[in-house]
Design an enzyme around this catalytic site. Structure first.
Site, PDB file in Angstrom:
ATOM      1  N   PHE A   1      33.335   9.428  24.280  1.00 15.38           N
ATOM      2  CA  PHE A   1      33.058   8.000  23.747  1.00 15.38           C
ATOM      3  C   PHE A   1      31.389   8.116  24.159  1.00 15.38           C
ATOM      4  O   PHE A   1      30.714   7.174  23.414  1.00 15.38           O
ATOM      5  CB  PHE A   1      33.757   7.028  24.582  1.00 15.38           C
ATOM      6  CG  PHE A   1      33.612   5.656  24.355  1.00 15.38           C
ATOM      7  CD1 PHE A   1      33.759   4.983  23.161  1.00 15.38           C
ATOM      8  CD2 PHE A   1      32.789   4.806  25.336  1.00 15.38           C
ATOM      9  CE1 PHE A   1      33.462   3.673  23.075  1.00 15.38           C
ATOM     10  CE2 PHE A   1      32.478   3.544  25.075  1.00 15.38           C
ATOM     11  CZ  PHE A   1      32.682   2.939  23.590  1.00 15.38           C
TER      12      PHE A   1
ATOM     13  N   ARG B   1      13.931   3.646  14.677  1.00 12.69           N
ATOM     14  CA  ARG B   1      14.670   4.015  13.267  1.00 12.69           C
ATOM     15  C   ARG B   1      14.281   2.680  12.312  1.00 12.69           C
ATOM     16  O   ARG B   1      14.229   2.823  11.214  1.00 12.69           O
ATOM     17  CB  ARG B   1      15.825   4.405  13.434  1.00 12.69           C
ATOM     18  CG  ARG B   1      16.715   4.781  11.833  1.00 12.69           C
ATOM     19  CD  ARG B   1      18.064   4.578  12.235  1.00 12.69           C
ATOM     20  NE  ARG B   1      18.677   3.612  12.528  1.00 12.69           N
ATOM     21  CZ  ARG B   1      19.591   2.993  13.100  1.00 12.69           C
ATOM     22  NH1 ARG B   1      20.484   4.272  13.266  1.00 12.69           N
ATOM     23  NH2 ARG B   1      20.116   2.075  13.510  1.00 12.69           N
TER      24      ARG B   1
ATOM     25  N   ARG C   1      11.246  -9.484  12.072  1.00 11.61           N
ATOM     26  CA  ARG C   1      11.362  -9.218  13.290  1.00 11.61           C
ATOM     27  C   ARG C   1      10.363  -8.189  13.926  1.00 11.61           C
ATOM     28  O   ARG C   1      10.175  -7.263  13.149  1.00 11.61           O
ATOM     29  CB  ARG C   1      12.785  -8.791  13.655  1.00 11.61           C
ATOM     30  CG  ARG C   1      13.958  -9.982  13.210  1.00 11.61           C
ATOM     31  CD  ARG C   1      15.414  -9.527  13.572  1.00 11.61           C
ATOM     32  NE  ARG C   1      15.741  -8.242  12.729  1.00 11.61           N
ATOM     33  CZ  ARG C   1      16.830  -7.790  12.580  1.00 11.61           C
ATOM     34  NH1 ARG C   1      17.990  -8.673  13.416  1.00 11.61           N
ATOM     35  NH2 ARG C   1      17.133  -6.610  11.863  1.00 11.61           N
TER      36      ARG C   1
ATOM     37  N   TYR D   1      13.879  -5.790  27.403  1.00  9.31           N
ATOM     38  CA  TYR D   1      14.716  -6.303  26.076  1.00  9.31           C
ATOM     39  C   TYR D   1      15.704  -5.535  25.791  1.00  9.31           C
ATOM     40  O   TYR D   1      16.976  -5.859  25.809  1.00  9.31           O
ATOM     41  CB  TYR D   1      13.582  -6.345  24.884  1.00  9.31           C
ATOM     42  CG  TYR D   1      14.573  -6.771  23.651  1.00  9.31           C
ATOM     43  CD1 TYR D   1      14.578  -7.980  23.358  1.00  9.31           C
ATOM     44  CD2 TYR D   1      15.034  -5.633  22.887  1.00  9.31           C
ATOM     45  CE1 TYR D   1      15.683  -8.191  21.901  1.00  9.31           C
ATOM     46  CE2 TYR D   1      15.554  -5.808  21.602  1.00  9.31           C
ATOM     47  CZ  TYR D   1      16.112  -7.106  21.285  1.00  9.31           C
ATOM     48  OH  TYR D   1      16.799  -7.446  20.332  1.00  9.31           O
TER      49      TYR D   1
END
Length: 443
Positions: A298, A228, A238, A180
């Site tokens: 980044f 978290r 969910r 997933y």
């Protein structure tokens, strides 16, 4: 600024210093001049700002070669995610839309207005036309990368929508958990890595030879978010914590929110953190391979935020009841500190110590967590091999060579950091002098 934030800054002066540096003295590596941008491109950046302020800041500071490509990649995946997230769209409508979404990137004009009015990012799909027009201005090879990743992600999303067991019970095994996370984050890492390599901002082997590295970059971030977001996800019906792990501590995932199950819930959090830490060595290896400074930042900023967040949720029962977040001042400090690879290493070492310090002997994974943290610390030691006896030569390990090469790029950042420090110290000296003069005058 709220009083609580002022108090936080007073308690953490280094974070206050970092916040002031970012606000007053830090300059981006590449200045953004959008005066020549098309109307569509300006609108795309406005849409980006509406979806994520944090991503807007780091994307705008990217090298011009990749800035627009990464921005459009983000918006396209955000549009896809917005379609997938909207529970008001019937699956019989949604699944075909997802499976053909990549084909829309071949069109000159297309948008989607079928999201509910309350869907947070629906405007990205409503104004998808302007995204398409700018997408077609990208280099063909960049377009291909974005389209392929979009297709893979959309097909993965469709599979989970059709998976009745997932919809009923959530993720089952750790293998399913990894899969997933691959679809929602690992694929993003794959696409970004291809862009970096194609732009010659990272070594070719990063994509061609070591797919586990970019996979771990995505999985480390996604697993941190899943840990978290327990309370928030539970409230919205969910479930992303894998049953293989949480079932060792409770009969139902929702039981952790009950006071009598708090300790077991904390043990489960720590077990999930242990699982996430298995990706750290790959993350550090990946970062050591990114050469261009703005692209390095980044990539690095989300990873240092992730290890800080893992330290915050570890052993923290508040995670079971609300979404805990690192302080804004901490974020500022991490942004500045993570501009060099050595800075990132210091951050990881610090938060690994914090995790170890919070670990209690009664934790079922006490031994495994200590072993995992020790493995990471040993890996870091192999990167630098400091404090060797004079007669001992460093072992020419691949990671040692890679970090040695990477250190040259860190040195290029040093003058910029020194300039910011000088400006801050000058401003502070002037402020102190001004206050002292006022105080003297009053007396």
């Amino acid at each position: 600024m709220h009083t609580s934030k002022i108090v936080q800054f007073i308690k953490h002066p280094l974070e206050l210093k970092a916040a002031l540096k970012i606000k007053l003295f830090r300059t981006p590596l590449y200045q953004v001049d959008n005066s020549q941008d098309s109307k569509d491109l300006k609108r795309c950046y406005e849409l980006l700002a509406q979806t994520s302020r944090s991503f807007t800041a780091v994307i705008k500071e990217l090298h011009p070669e990749l800035r627009d490509a990464v921005m459009l990649f983000y918006l396209i995946l955000r549009a896809l995610d917005t379609m997938e997230d909207d529970m008001t769209i019937d699956p019989e409508v949604k699944v075909p839309l997802l499976r053909t979404f990549h084909e829309k990137l071949d069109l000159e004009e297309w948008n989607f207005t079928g999201n509910s009015e309350g869907e947070r990012y629906r405007q990205v799909l409503v104004e998808f036309d302007c995204i398409l027009r700018e997408y077609h201005k990208l280099k063909p090879e960049y377009q291909e990368i974005i389209q392929v990743i979009t297709k893979k992600m959309a097909y993965g999303m469709a599979e989970y929508i059709l998976d009745e067991k997932f919809n009923l019970d959530g993720l089952d095994t750790v293998k399913h958990y990894d899969l997933y996370c691959h679809y929602v984050a690992g694929l993003v890492g794959e696409g970004l890595t291809q862009l970096l390599v194609l732009a010659k901002f990272a070594t070719p082997d990063l994509y061609e030879e070591y797919p586990q590295l970019y996979e771990s970059m995505g999985l480390f971030l996604q697993k941190t978010n899943i840990i978290r977001d327990y309370a928030e996800d539970l409230e919205e019906g969910r479930s992303f914590w894998p049953r293989e792990i949480w079932s060792q501590y409770a009969s139902q995932l929702a039981d952790f929110s009950k006071p009598e199950n708090t300790q077991q819930g904390v043990y489960c959090i720590n077990h999930l953190v242990l699982n996430a830490l298995s990706h750290v060595n790959d993350v550090l290896t990946y970062l050591s391979s990114v050469k261009e400074p703005s692209c390095f930042q980044f990539c690095a900023i989300p990873q240092v935020m992730a290890i800080a967040t893992l330290s915050l949720v570890f052993g923290n029962q508040d995670t079971l009841h609300r979404n805990v977040k690192i302080r804004r001042g901490t974020t500022c400090y991490l942004i500045l500190k993570s501009r060099t690879f050595s800075g990132c290493i210091e951050i990881f070492k610090y938060y690994l110590r914090e995790i170890r310090n919070q670990l209690i002997v009664d934790d079922p994974n006490y031994l495994e967590l200590n072993i995992q943290i020790s493995k990471i610390e040993q890996f870091i030691a192999e990167m630098y091999q400091y404090n060797l006896p004079p007669s001992v030569e460093p072992k020419e390990l691949p990671i040692y060579q890679k970090v040695k090469e990477r250190s040259a790029y860190d040195l290029e950042m040093l003058p910029k950091e020194q300039e910011e420090e000088f400006k801050f110290n000058m401003a502070l000296s002037m402020l102190i002098t001004f206050l002292a003069a006022i105080f003297y005058h009053i007396l």
